[in-house]
Write an enzyme that holds these catalytic residues in place. Structure first.
Site, PDB file in Angstrom:
ATOM      1  N   GLU A  70       0.726   3.907   1.901  1.00  0.00           N
ATOM      2  CA  GLU A  70       0.884   4.475   3.240  1.00  0.00           C
ATOM      3  C   GLU A  70       2.297   3.516   3.645  1.00  0.00           C
ATOM      4  O   GLU A  70       2.964   4.260   4.345  1.00  0.00           O
ATOM      5  CB  GLU A  70      -0.268   4.289   4.424  1.00  0.00           C
ATOM      6  CG  GLU A  70      -1.747   4.890   3.689  1.00  0.00           C
ATOM      7  CD  GLU A  70      -2.305   3.705   3.042  1.00  0.00           C
ATOM      8  OE1 GLU A  70      -1.932   3.292   2.261  1.00  0.00           O
ATOM      9  OE2 GLU A  70      -3.691   3.931   3.393  1.00  0.00           O
ATOM     10  N   CYS A  73      -2.101  -1.005   7.025  1.00  0.00           N
ATOM     11  CA  CYS A  73      -1.491   0.498   7.271  1.00  0.00           C
ATOM     12  C   CYS A  73      -1.553   0.881   8.630  1.00  0.00           C
ATOM     13  O   CYS A  73      -0.580   1.708   9.091  1.00  0.00           O
ATOM     14  CB  CYS A  73      -1.741   0.935   6.107  1.00  0.00           C
ATOM     15  SG  CYS A  73      -1.184   0.511   4.390  1.00  0.00           S
ATOM     16  N   CYS A  91       0.898  -1.313   0.006  1.00  0.00           N
ATOM     17  CA  CYS A  91       0.067  -0.051  -0.045  1.00  0.00           C
ATOM     18  C   CYS A  91       0.758   1.389   0.203  1.00  0.00           C
ATOM     19  O   CYS A  91       1.895   1.050   0.460  1.00  0.00           O
ATOM     20  CB  CYS A  91      -0.827  -0.028   1.010  1.00  0.00           C
ATOM     21  SG  CYS A  91      -2.099  -1.162   1.152  1.00  0.00           S
TER      22      CYS A  91
HETATM   23  N1  THU Z   1      -4.278   0.341  -1.118  1.00  0.00           N
HETATM   24  C1  THU Z   1      -3.474   1.189  -0.668  1.00  0.00           C
HETATM   25  O1  THU Z   1      -2.478   1.596  -1.132  1.00  0.00           O
HETATM   26  N2  THU Z   1      -3.551   1.953   0.632  1.00  0.00           N
HETATM   27  C2  THU Z   1      -4.780   1.598   1.234  1.00  0.00           C
HETATM   28  O2  THU Z   1      -4.999   1.975   2.564  1.00  0.00           O
HETATM   29  C3  THU Z   1      -5.902   0.569   0.606  1.00  0.00           C
HETATM   30  C4  THU Z   1      -5.715  -0.168  -0.634  1.00  0.00           C
HETATM   31  C5  THU Z   1      -4.243  -0.436  -2.463  1.00  0.00           C
HETATM   32  C6  THU Z   1      -3.878  -1.334  -2.590  1.00  0.00           C
HETATM   33  C7  THU Z   1      -4.056  -2.022  -4.006  1.00  0.00           C
HETATM   34  O3  THU Z   1      -3.095  -1.898  -4.881  1.00  0.00           O
HETATM   35  C8  THU Z   1      -5.287  -1.164  -4.284  1.00  0.00           C
HETATM   36  O4  THU Z   1      -5.212  -0.268  -3.382  1.00  0.00           O
HETATM   37  C9  THU Z   1      -6.692  -1.781  -4.306  1.00  0.00           C
HETATM   38  O5  THU Z   1      -6.934  -2.372  -3.046  1.00  0.00           O
END
Ligand code: THU
Length: 130
Positions: free
Chosen positions: A55, A93, A53
């Site tokens: 974050e 996260c 992710c």
């Molecule tokens: N995702 C994030 O980068 N941060 C979050 O807190 C929620 C989800 C990303 C992971 C994945 O690449 C996409 O969003 C869809 O879930």
């Protein structure tokens, strides 16, 4: 750096999102107590569960550069470059943020400022290990 500016940095960071599978771009901008900003984006993988992710990318960048005191994080996520819908941080996260941040740590979404404790009120932390 105010909330809107930090949110703008998160939107900018989402431009580097590697998300060919979900097509959901996420950017994060982490503000340290010393005034530095570490950005991150989501980085997906053909082996889906290895996705990182935005974050956590930002937190790990900061910690690996020797910074562990954080003031706020802004998060922007969108499937279509419209960042008006809030993109709250996922549980993984939140847990990683909780390692370094207190209850009053600020989480900035498109709908404004929140506190870490709004999302993770009863968190597991190092105190539970003793
Ligand atoms: N995702 C994030 O980068 N941060 C979050 O807190 C929620 C989800 C990303 C992971 C994945 O690449 C996409 O969003 C869809 O879930």
């Amino acid at each position: 750096m105010n909330s809107n500016e930090l949110f703008g940095k998160a939107v900018e960071a989402s431009a580097n999102s590697y998300s060919p599978y979900s097509k959901f771009k996420v950017g994060a901008a982490l503000l340290t107590e010393s005034g530095n900003i570490y950005t991150g984006c989501n980085i997906e993988n053909a082996s889906y569960s290895l996705t990182m992710c935005a974050e956590r990318t930002a937190v790990f960048k900061a910690v690996s550069q020797g910074e562990k005191n954080f003031k706020a994080i802004a998060i922007a996520g969108s499937p279509n470059d419209d960042f008006s819908n809030p993109c709250p941080p996922c549980g993984a996260c939140l847990q990683v943020l909780s390692e370094f941040c207190g209850d009053d740590f600020i989480i900035i979404l498109s709908d404004g400022e929140h506190k870490l404790s709004d999302f993770l009120p009863h968190r597991f932390n190092s105190e539970n290990l003793h």
